[in-house]
Structures are given as structure tokens and as C-alpha cells.
Design a protein around this motif. Structure first.
Motif, PDB file in Angstrom:
ATOM      1  N   ARG A 183       0.822  -1.208   0.000  1.00 31.70           N
ATOM      2  CA  ARG A 183       0.000   0.000   0.000  1.00 31.70           C
ATOM      3  C   ARG A 183       0.855   1.256   0.000  1.00 31.70           C
ATOM      4  O   ARG A 183       0.463   2.293  -0.527  1.00 31.70           O
ATOM      5  CB  ARG A 183      -0.926   0.001   1.214  1.00 31.70           C
ATOM      6  CG  ARG A 183      -2.051  -1.021   1.132  1.00 31.70           C
ATOM      7  CD  ARG A 183      -3.013  -0.862   2.288  1.00 31.70           C
ATOM      8  NE  ARG A 183      -4.116  -1.810   2.192  1.00 31.70           N
ATOM      9  CZ  ARG A 183      -5.113  -1.872   3.067  1.00 31.70           C
ATOM     10  NH1 ARG A 183      -5.124  -1.054   4.116  1.00 31.70           N
ATOM     11  NH2 ARG A 183      -6.076  -2.758   2.919  1.00 31.70           N
ATOM     12  N   ALA A 184       2.019   1.157   0.606  1.00 32.73           N
ATOM     13  CA  ALA A 184       2.912   2.319   0.667  1.00 32.73           C
ATOM     14  C   ALA A 184       3.426   2.716  -0.714  1.00 32.73           C
ATOM     15  O   ALA A 184       3.783   3.880  -0.943  1.00 32.73           O
ATOM     16  CB  ALA A 184       4.091   2.010   1.589  1.00 32.73           C
ATOM     17  N   ASN A 185       3.439   1.748  -1.650  1.00 40.38           N
ATOM     18  CA  ASN A 185       3.921   2.034  -3.002  1.00 40.38           C
ATOM     19  C   ASN A 185       2.848   2.612  -3.915  1.00 40.38           C
ATOM     20  O   ASN A 185       3.167   3.194  -4.962  1.00 40.38           O
ATOM     21  CB  ASN A 185       4.452   0.759  -3.668  1.00 40.38           C
ATOM     22  CG  ASN A 185       5.567   0.099  -2.906  1.00 40.38           C
ATOM     23  OD1 ASN A 185       5.434  -1.028  -2.444  1.00 40.38           O
ATOM     24  ND2 ASN A 185       6.679   0.795  -2.758  1.00 40.38           N
ATOM     25  N   ILE A 186       1.586   2.408  -3.554  1.00 45.70           N
ATOM     26  CA  ILE A 186       0.480   2.700  -4.462  1.00 45.70           C
ATOM     27  C   ILE A 186      -0.193   4.035  -4.135  1.00 45.70           C
ATOM     28  O   ILE A 186      -0.479   4.334  -2.971  1.00 45.70           O
ATOM     29  CB  ILE A 186      -0.585   1.585  -4.410  1.00 45.70           C
ATOM     30  CG1 ILE A 186       0.052   0.227  -4.748  1.00 45.70           C
ATOM     31  CG2 ILE A 186      -1.740   1.890  -5.347  1.00 45.70           C
ATOM     32  CD1 ILE A 186       0.641   0.150  -6.129  1.00 45.70           C
ATOM     33  N   ARG A 187      -0.461   4.803  -5.171  1.00 45.67           N
ATOM     34  CA  ARG A 187      -1.258   6.016  -5.048  1.00 45.67           C
ATOM     35  C   ARG A 187      -2.466   5.841  -5.972  1.00 45.67           C
ATOM     36  O   ARG A 187      -2.336   5.896  -7.199  1.00 45.67           O
ATOM     37  CB  ARG A 187      -0.470   7.265  -5.467  1.00 45.67           C
ATOM     38  CG  ARG A 187       0.814   7.483  -4.697  1.00 45.67           C
ATOM     39  CD  ARG A 187       0.578   7.890  -3.256  1.00 45.67           C
ATOM     40  NE  ARG A 187       1.834   8.177  -2.575  1.00 45.67           N
ATOM     41  CZ  ARG A 187       2.564   7.260  -1.940  1.00 45.67           C
ATOM     42  NH1 ARG A 187       2.138   6.001  -1.895  1.00 45.67           N
ATOM     43  NH2 ARG A 187       3.698   7.582  -1.346  1.00 45.67           N
ATOM     44  N   SER A 188      -3.622   5.571  -5.391  1.00 45.36           N
ATOM     45  CA  SER A 188      -4.827   5.344  -6.187  1.00 45.36           C
ATOM     46  C   SER A 188      -5.529   6.667  -6.439  1.00 45.36           C
ATOM     47  O   SER A 188      -5.748   7.451  -5.503  1.00 45.36           O
ATOM     48  CB  SER A 188      -5.762   4.377  -5.453  1.00 45.36           C
ATOM     49  OG  SER A 188      -6.885   4.069  -6.249  1.00 45.36           O
ATOM     50  N   MET A 189      -5.894   6.917  -7.687  1.00 44.61           N
ATOM     51  CA  MET A 189      -6.523   8.185  -8.060  1.00 44.61           C
ATOM     52  C   MET A 189      -7.314   8.032  -9.346  1.00 44.61           C
ATOM     53  O   MET A 189      -7.260   6.981  -9.998  1.00 44.61           O
ATOM     54  CB  MET A 189      -5.458   9.275  -8.217  1.00 44.61           C
ATOM     55  CG  MET A 189      -4.402   8.979  -9.262  1.00 44.61           C
ATOM     56  SD  MET A 189      -3.021  10.174  -9.240  1.00 44.61           S
ATOM     57  CE  MET A 189      -2.189   9.727  -7.707  1.00 44.61           C
ATOM     58  N   ASP A 190      -8.055   9.070  -9.725  1.00 46.47           N
ATOM     59  CA  ASP A 190      -8.774   9.065 -10.981  1.00 46.47           C
ATOM     60  C   ASP A 190      -7.796   8.836 -12.132  1.00 46.47           C
ATOM     61  O   ASP A 190      -6.650   9.316 -12.086  1.00 46.47           O
ATOM     62  CB  ASP A 190      -9.506  10.404 -11.158  1.00 46.47           C
ATOM     63  CG  ASP A 190     -10.282  10.480 -12.445  1.00 46.47           C
ATOM     64  OD1 ASP A 190     -11.427   9.997 -12.469  1.00 46.47           O
ATOM     65  OD2 ASP A 190      -9.742  11.021 -13.437  1.00 46.47           O
ATOM     66  N   ALA A 191      -8.261   8.114 -13.155  1.00 52.65           N
ATOM     67  CA  ALA A 191      -7.380   7.757 -14.271  1.00 52.65           C
ATOM     68  C   ALA A 191      -6.700   8.972 -14.893  1.00 52.65           C
ATOM     69  O   ALA A 191      -5.523   8.926 -15.251  1.00 52.65           O
ATOM     70  CB  ALA A 191      -8.174   7.001 -15.332  1.00 52.65           C
ATOM     71  N   GLY A 192      -7.424  10.070 -15.021  1.00 47.94           N
ATOM     72  CA  GLY A 192      -6.850  11.249 -15.649  1.00 47.94           C
ATOM     73  C   GLY A 192      -5.789  11.945 -14.815  1.00 47.94           C
ATOM     74  O   GLY A 192      -4.957  12.690 -15.344  1.00 47.94           O
ATOM     75  N   LEU A 193      -5.784  11.698 -13.510  1.00 46.60           N
ATOM     76  CA  LEU A 193      -4.849  12.380 -12.618  1.00 46.60           C
ATOM     77  C   LEU A 193      -3.487  11.707 -12.534  1.00 46.60           C
ATOM     78  O   LEU A 193      -2.533  12.304 -12.044  1.00 46.60           O
ATOM     79  CB  LEU A 193      -5.452  12.494 -11.217  1.00 46.60           C
ATOM     80  CG  LEU A 193      -6.741  13.312 -11.105  1.00 46.60           C
ATOM     81  CD1 LEU A 193      -7.236  13.327  -9.663  1.00 46.60           C
ATOM     82  CD2 LEU A 193      -6.529  14.738 -11.608  1.00 46.60           C
ATOM     83  N   THR A 194      -3.397  10.466 -13.023  1.00 46.18           N
ATOM     84  CA  THR A 194      -2.108   9.780 -12.953  1.00 46.18           C
ATOM     85  C   THR A 194      -1.049  10.496 -13.789  1.00 46.18           C
ATOM     86  O   THR A 194       0.131  10.495 -13.424  1.00 46.18           O
ATOM     87  CB  THR A 194      -2.234   8.321 -13.437  1.00 46.18           C
ATOM     88  OG1 THR A 194      -2.680   8.297 -14.798  1.00 46.18           O
ATOM     89  CG2 THR A 194      -3.217   7.539 -12.567  1.00 46.18           C
TER      90      THR A 194
END
Length: 294
Positions: A183-194
Motif C-alpha cells: 500500500r505504501a507504493n500505491i497512489r490510487s486516483m482518478d485515471a486522468g490524474l495519474t
């Protein structure tokens, strides 16, 4: 003179027959990222020009729009062959683009969906990095990325919520390339924000779509999928078979539109929206005018 009740009823019935029945609007669906918003808008504008009444319902999640079509709430939307193969039909076998298309066409026909002519678009998933960035300069492939994680390198990845749970997303990617993230590696966000997160240096790696215009605009480097994990994601119009039988003239304009689409065309259209900030409706109408599909 007062007419008998029976004559009045007959006259009313005759009048009703002279009024044309209102055709049921075609519901055009779309997912919740730029390319899908564009395809839904282009399709809606095109079908309106062809005389169809259209009700556009876009901005939906993949499973939501798929379920809506299967349940008769959406008549047509653009789907990707790899998504149908792996996510909806749970087929794990890897195959070429034509075999993938033929397989999903056959499988989806059993549940009342007709795949029309596929475009030359392959909007596959990819992972990208910034050029000249110390943390990722030595990464050229997904195997390189996997080795970095196995060696304990602390890299952050921006992904959307769907990718984290899809079999053709992060779970399958980790299995194929033999690495683990936390989880520390992952930043979950809206597809357009990546894309913005990667561009602005808030993450080291970003999930991208191969046809997105921001890859070139933001000067990203796409990591090679050297084990060919990601399937082919050819975009094609998918119509409810029942709808197509009731509206046989629907097929020709959709196939004509499909023939005009390619990776490069969609990169340009996507960039017009995401980079140049031109409204989706404007980009769609300009494309139709230039493509000559009136």
C-alpha cells in the motif's frame, strides 16, 4: 350536428394512425476517461446526423456500462477486446489481436451483444516514467521495474481504482513479472490524474493508456511490456443485437467511423482535450467534419 359515439371513436383511432410513432432514442454509453468521453460524443453526434434520436450516458465505470448494455439500458458503446476477453469473459489465454476479436465476438454474441468492425486502435495499458529522473533512469522495461521492487527499491506508482483489482491489471502484472507492491507504493486516483501526478513528480511511475496524447506532450517514457502481459485492446463499437435488428441502418455509419480511427488519430484527439483544453463536443464535431463522415 352531434356525431354518434361510435363514429367519434373511429375518427379518433384513424387520427392516431396518422401520427407517426415516436422512435425510441438510442442510448449511447461511455466510460469515465477522455477517450471514452470522446468516442461517446463522436458517436452521438454522428448518429444524430443520420437521423437517430440519441440519449448519451457516459462517464460510467467499465463494469457499470457493460452491465447496463447486457441489461438493455445501453444500446451501443465502444469496448476494448482485451477488456471483454479478460475482465468480462475471464479468459486468461494470451492470443493475437484477430483471435482476441473473434473470441469476444463469439462469446458476447451468446448474451445478445454484437461486435461490429474493430478499429485500428489498440489502447492497451502501460506504465510510464519521467525521462531524466534519478529513481527510474535505469528502467526500460516492466522486467526492470519488477527487479527494482524485488531488490527493495522504494518506488511509488499512480494507478486508478479499476487497475488495482482487474485480472489484466496490477494483480496479473505482479504474477507475470514476479514482484510485489505494498500500500505504501500505491497512489490510487482518478485515471486522468495519474498523468499530472507523474509529470509533477508526486510519483515515480504512472499508469497510462497507449493512445493518450499526454504521453508525448509530457515527454514520458513507456516501459516495454517485454513479457507481453497486456492483451490487445482494439476498440470497436458493440451494439445490442436486439437494437441492431430493429435498426439495421445503424451498422454502416458505426463501421465507417471505426475505419477512421487509429492510435495516432486518438492520440491527437485526446491531446486536444487533455492538453489543449478544448471541449469534448468541439473536438468531436471538428473530427467528424474533417473525417467526412456526415
Amino acid at each position: 350536428m352531434k356525431l354518434p359515439t361510435r363514429l367519434l371513436a373511429v375518427a379518433a383511432l384513424a387520427a392516431a394512425w396518422t401520427v407517426p410513432a415516436m422512435a425510441k432514442p438510442l442510448v449511447v454509453g461511455g466510460k469515465n476517461f477522455t477517450e471514452q468521453l470522446l468516442l461517446a460524443e463522436i458517436t452521438s453526434q454522428l448518429l444524430k446526423k443520420k437521423g437517430f434520436q440519441v440519449d448519451k450516458r457516459d462517464g460510467l465505470g467499465s463494469q457499470v456500462v457493460r452491465d447496463a448494455q447486457v441489461n438493455g439500458q445501453v444500446d451501443v458503446y465502444w469496448e476494448y477486446t482485451g477488456t471483454s476477453l479478460v475482465t468480462y469473459n475471464k479468459i486468461k489465454d494470451r492470443m493475437g489481436s484477430k483471435e482476441t476479436y473473434d473470441r469476444v465476438k463469439e462469446l458476447d454474441a451468446k448474451i445478445g451483444l454484437t461486435w461490429l468492425t474493430p478499429s485500428a486502435v489498440n489502447n492497451t495499458y502501460a506504465l510510464a516514467v519521467r525521462k531524466k529522473h534519478d529513481a527510474t533512469d535505469g528502467l526500460d522495461s516492466l522486467s526492470d521495474l519488477a527487479a527494482a521492487f524485488r531488490n527493495g527499491k522504494k518506488l511509488t506508482i499512480a494507478i486508478d481504482a479499476e487497475f488495482s483489482g482487474r485480472p489484466d491489471g496490477l494483480p496479473g502484472l505482479q504474477t507475470t513479472y514476479d514482484f510485489k507492491t505494498s500500500r505504501a507504493n500505491i497512489r490510487s486516483m482518478d485515471a486522468g490524474l495519474t498523468y499530472q501526478a507523474l509529470r509533477d513528480g508526486r510519483v515515480d511511475i504512472g499508469l497510462v493508456f497507449a493512445t493518450d496524447g499526454r504521453i508525448k506532450a509530457f515527454d514520458f517514457k513507456v516501459l516495454k511490456d517485454d513479457k507481453e502481459f497486456f492483451p490487445n485492446y482494439a476498440a470497436a463499437p458493440v451494439v445490442r443485437t436486439e437494437t441492431l435488428k430493429a435498426n439495421p441502418t445503424l451498422e454502416a455509419p458505426l463501421n465507417a467511423l471505426s475505419a477512421k480511427l487509429s492510435d495516432e488519430v486518438l492520440r491527437q484527439l485526446n491531446a486536444r482535450v487533455d492538453v489543449d483544453k478544448v471541449p469534448v463536443a468541439t473536438v468531436a464535431s471538428e473530427f467528424l467534419a474533417e473525417a467526412g463522415i456526415d
